[in-house]
Design a protein around this motif. Sequence first.
Motif, PDB file in Angstrom:
ATOM      1  N   LYS A  25       0.807  -1.218   0.000  1.00 10.57           N
ATOM      2  CA  LYS A  25       0.000   0.000   0.000  1.00 10.57           C
ATOM      3  C   LYS A  25       0.840   1.267   0.000  1.00 10.57           C
ATOM      4  CE  LYS A  25      -3.772  -2.241   2.504  1.00 10.57           C
ATOM      5  NZ  LYS A  25      -4.641  -2.176   3.686  1.00 10.57           N
ATOM      6  N   GLY A  26       2.135   1.127   0.189  1.00  7.92           N
ATOM      7  CA  GLY A  26       2.996   2.298   0.092  1.00  7.92           C
ATOM      8  C   GLY A  26       3.254   3.010   1.393  1.00  7.92           C
ATOM      9  N   ALA A  27       2.472   2.728   2.432  1.00 13.58           N
ATOM     10  CA  ALA A  27       2.673   3.358   3.734  1.00 13.58           C
ATOM     11  C   ALA A  27       2.079   2.450   4.796  1.00 13.58           C
ATOM     12  CB  ALA A  27       2.015   4.734   3.775  1.00 13.58           C
ATOM     13  N   PRO A  28       2.704   2.367   5.971  1.00 17.63           N
ATOM     14  CA  PRO A  28       2.188   1.476   7.021  1.00 17.63           C
ATOM     15  C   PRO A  28       0.916   2.009   7.657  1.00 17.63           C
ATOM     16  CG  PRO A  28       4.072   2.718   7.831  1.00 17.63           C
ATOM     17  CD  PRO A  28       3.957   3.034   6.375  1.00 17.63           C
ATOM     18  N   ALA A  29       0.104   1.097   8.169  1.00 12.91           N
ATOM     19  CA  ALA A  29      -1.115   1.455   8.880  1.00 12.91           C
ATOM     20  C   ALA A  29      -0.779   1.919  10.290  1.00 12.91           C
ATOM     21  CB  ALA A  29      -2.059   0.259   8.917  1.00 12.91           C
ATOM     22  N   LEU A  30      -1.790   2.355  11.020  1.00 12.33           N
ATOM     23  CA  LEU A  30      -1.594   2.751  12.398  1.00 12.33           C
ATOM     24  C   LEU A  30      -1.196   1.544  13.231  1.00 12.33           C
ATOM     25  CD1 LEU A  30      -4.710   5.078  12.843  1.00 12.33           C
ATOM     26  CD2 LEU A  30      -2.347   5.763  12.361  1.00 12.33           C
ATOM     27  N   GLY A  31      -0.514   1.781  14.345  1.00 14.77           N
ATOM     28  CA  GLY A  31      -0.131   0.697  15.234  1.00 14.77           C
ATOM     29  C   GLY A  31       1.292   0.854  15.711  1.00 14.77           C
ATOM     30  N   SER A  32       1.843  -0.223  16.237  1.00 18.60           N
ATOM     31  CA  SER A  32       3.212  -0.215  16.734  1.00 18.60           C
ATOM     32  C   SER A  32       3.938  -1.432  16.207  1.00 18.60           C
ATOM     33  CB  SER A  32       3.224  -0.210  18.266  1.00 18.60           C
ATOM     34  OG  SER A  32       2.551  -1.365  18.759  1.00 18.60           O
ATOM     35  N   GLY A  33       5.244  -1.520  16.486  1.00 19.17           N
ATOM     36  CA  GLY A  33       6.030  -2.633  15.983  1.00 19.17           C
ATOM     37  C   GLY A  33       6.137  -2.568  14.471  1.00 19.17           C
ATOM     38  N   PHE A  34       6.068  -3.736  13.821  1.00 22.65           N
ATOM     39  CA  PHE A  34       6.086  -3.774  12.357  1.00 22.65           C
ATOM     40  C   PHE A  34       4.680  -3.505  11.855  1.00 22.65           C
ATOM     41  CE2 PHE A  34       9.665  -6.476  13.639  1.00 22.65           C
ATOM     42  CZ  PHE A  34      10.697  -5.875  12.918  1.00 22.65           C
ATOM     43  N   ARG A  35       4.403  -2.263  11.571  1.00 24.27           N
ATOM     44  CA  ARG A  35       3.051  -1.852  11.176  1.00 24.27           C
ATOM     45  C   ARG A  35       2.721  -2.395   9.792  1.00 24.27           C
ATOM     46  NH1 ARG A  35       4.296   4.224  11.772  1.00 24.27           N
ATOM     47  NH2 ARG A  35       2.293   4.482  10.701  1.00 24.27           N
ATOM     48  N   ARG A  36       1.524  -2.927   9.651  1.00 23.65           N
ATOM     49  CA  ARG A  36       1.144  -3.624   8.421  1.00 23.65           C
ATOM     50  C   ARG A  36       0.999  -2.656   7.258  1.00 23.65           C
ATOM     51  NH1 ARG A  36      -1.346  -6.280  12.393  1.00 23.65           N
ATOM     52  NH2 ARG A  36      -3.308  -5.125  12.220  1.00 23.65           N
ATOM     53  N   GLN A  37       1.558  -3.057   6.129  1.00 26.65           N
ATOM     54  CA  GLN A  37       1.587  -2.208   4.947  1.00 26.65           C
ATOM     55  C   GLN A  37       1.077  -2.943   3.707  1.00 26.65           C
ATOM     56  OE1 GLN A  37       5.136   0.266   4.670  1.00 26.65           O
ATOM     57  NE2 GLN A  37       5.193  -0.013   2.445  1.00 26.65           N
ATOM     58  N   HIS A  38       0.551  -4.156   3.881  1.00 22.16           N
ATOM     59  CA  HIS A  38       0.190  -4.927   2.699  1.00 22.16           C
ATOM     60  C   HIS A  38      -1.107  -5.692   2.904  1.00 22.16           C
ATOM     61  CE1 HIS A  38       1.661  -8.358   5.022  1.00 22.16           C
ATOM     62  NE2 HIS A  38       1.117  -9.147   4.119  1.00 22.16           N
ATOM     63  N   GLU A  39      -1.710  -6.076   1.794  1.00 23.85           N
ATOM     64  CA  GLU A  39      -2.768  -7.078   1.767  1.00 23.85           C
ATOM     65  C   GLU A  39      -2.372  -8.140   0.758  1.00 23.85           C
ATOM     66  OE1 GLU A  39      -6.918  -5.869   1.695  1.00 23.85           O
ATOM     67  OE2 GLU A  39      -6.329  -3.882   2.445  1.00 23.85           O
ATOM     68  N   VAL A  40      -3.137  -9.216   0.765  1.00 23.61           N
ATOM     69  CA  VAL A  40      -2.818 -10.394  -0.039  1.00 23.61           C
ATOM     70  C   VAL A  40      -3.955 -10.668  -1.009  1.00 23.61           C
ATOM     71  CG1 VAL A  40      -2.440 -12.904   0.071  1.00 23.61           C
ATOM     72  CG2 VAL A  40      -1.398 -11.401   1.786  1.00 23.61           C
ATOM     73  N   VAL A  41      -3.609 -11.147  -2.199  1.00 22.20           N
ATOM     74  CA  VAL A  41      -4.593 -11.724  -3.113  1.00 22.20           C
ATOM     75  C   VAL A  41      -4.244 -13.199  -3.276  1.00 22.20           C
ATOM     76  CG1 VAL A  41      -5.680 -11.664  -5.388  1.00 22.20           C
ATOM     77  CG2 VAL A  41      -4.786  -9.545  -4.382  1.00 22.20           C
ATOM     78  N   LEU A  42      -5.143 -14.079  -2.858  1.00 18.83           N
ATOM     79  CA  LEU A  42      -4.966 -15.517  -3.082  1.00 18.83           C
ATOM     80  C   LEU A  42      -5.348 -15.819  -4.534  1.00 18.83           C
ATOM     81  CD1 LEU A  42      -6.564 -16.888   0.203  1.00 18.83           C
ATOM     82  CD2 LEU A  42      -4.136 -16.618  -0.303  1.00 18.83           C
ATOM     83  N   HIS A  43      -4.433 -16.443  -5.272  1.00 18.82           N
ATOM     84  CA  HIS A  43      -4.641 -16.667  -6.698  1.00 18.82           C
ATOM     85  C   HIS A  43      -4.759 -18.159  -6.981  1.00 18.82           C
ATOM     86  CE1 HIS A  43      -2.861 -16.614 -11.031  1.00 18.82           C
ATOM     87  NE2 HIS A  43      -4.179 -16.610 -11.064  1.00 18.82           N
ATOM     88  N   PHE A  44      -5.872 -18.541  -7.589  1.00 18.94           N
ATOM     89  CA  PHE A  44      -6.146 -19.936  -7.945  1.00 18.94           C
ATOM     90  C   PHE A  44      -6.443 -20.018  -9.442  1.00 18.94           C
ATOM     91  CE2 PHE A  44      -6.989 -19.516  -3.522  1.00 18.94           C
ATOM     92  CZ  PHE A  44      -6.620 -20.718  -2.947  1.00 18.94           C
ATOM     93  N   VAL A  45      -6.183 -21.184 -10.033  1.00 19.07           N
ATOM     94  CA  VAL A  45      -6.465 -21.383 -11.452  1.00 19.07           C
ATOM     95  C   VAL A  45      -7.248 -22.669 -11.646  1.00 19.07           C
ATOM     96  CG1 VAL A  45      -4.460 -20.091 -12.284  1.00 19.07           C
ATOM     97  CG2 VAL A  45      -4.240 -22.541 -11.830  1.00 19.07           C
ATOM     98  N   LYS A  46      -7.995 -22.710 -12.727  1.00 18.59           N
ATOM     99  CA  LYS A  46      -8.722 -23.914 -13.117  1.00 18.59           C
ATOM    100  C   LYS A  46      -7.863 -24.671 -14.118  1.00 18.59           C
ATOM    101  CE  LYS A  46     -13.177 -25.462 -15.005  1.00 18.59           C
ATOM    102  NZ  LYS A  46     -14.533 -25.013 -15.411  1.00 18.59           N
ATOM    103  N   GLY A  47      -7.321 -25.794 -13.691  1.00 18.79           N
ATOM    104  CA  GLY A  47      -6.426 -26.566 -14.558  1.00 18.79           C
ATOM    105  C   GLY A  47      -5.080 -25.884 -14.662  1.00 18.79           C
ATOM    106  N   THR A  48      -4.572 -25.798 -15.872  1.00 21.23           N
ATOM    107  CA  THR A  48      -3.319 -25.089 -16.136  1.00 21.23           C
ATOM    108  C   THR A  48      -3.648 -23.653 -16.506  1.00 21.23           C
ATOM    109  OG1 THR A  48      -2.269 -27.115 -16.924  1.00 21.23           O
ATOM    110  CG2 THR A  48      -1.240 -25.025 -17.556  1.00 21.23           C
ATOM    111  N   GLY A  49      -3.118 -22.722 -15.748  1.00 23.98           N
ATOM    112  CA  GLY A  49      -3.477 -21.327 -15.937  1.00 23.98           C
ATOM    113  C   GLY A  49      -3.122 -20.790 -17.317  1.00 23.98           C
TER     114      GLY A  49
END
Length: 279
Positions: free
Chosen positions: A149-173
């Motif tokens: 996301k380019g910048a960390p969220a609020l909080g302390s320690g290692f502040r979260r800066q990312h989200e995930v996209v789980l990627h699945f395919v049907k057969g061979t992508g």
Amino acid sequence: MVARPKAADPEVLAHGREGSPDEVIAGSAGWHVSTADALDFAETLPDACAHAVWTDPPYCSGGYTETAKRQARGMLRHQTVKSLGWFINDNMGSAGIVWLLRCVAVQAFRILLEGGSLGVFCDWRMVPLLAPALESSGLRWQGMIIWDKGAPALGSGFRRQHEVVLHFVKGTGVFHDASTGDVLNGSRLHHEARNHQTAKPPEVIERCLGVVAPPGGLVVDFFTGGGSTGVAARRLGMRFLGSEIDRGIAARAREAIKSQSTDARRVRKAHQLGLFDGE
């Protein structure tokens, strides 16, 4: 008979005419958003009609415990909730979201063409639960895409800066671009630009869709929200089908998608085949 996606009329792609789901699947209209429950809408779609299902579901990320998840307001800032209100299902417990998204993945497997992709946004807490549930649908887990996301969220320690996209395919992508890595940089939407509480930047979704669907291809989003996936699809000259259970949010999504037109420069940039030809 299994419905097969047809090539869309260039005029349809350029101007993005809204139509019925049948018209979008047939290629005579550019997009449609239904005010409907995700699973109810999914059941109306024919087998093997879509190149990609790309979606940002409610993923209950507001707490570490089940009680906290049900009481939390997701990862939202107070001013966002205050101005835009709350939305259905984001304070489900883990069992609820696992059940719902496993059902969505089963429908995705059915409606995807061979080689098609399912992408599901989530945060790190939900990966161990959602990944095996989605994989149990018959789709193959291809990997994870990281949105920085380019910048960390609020909080302390290692502040979260990312989200995930789980990627699945049907057969061979089947892929249509080889120039995109699995870490995508893109800043959050400014608060003023939001038309949904957890909107993702369309530019980030464009990067994903350019890999998993061709120009004129059909993209489906069962949790349309404010319409970011539809906006990204329209910019890339792709057809779009979406569903959103909240009537007011669905109306905002339609306005956002209606305002878009295909950008030929974006299409060319998204489909620069670096190492191989996905077709």
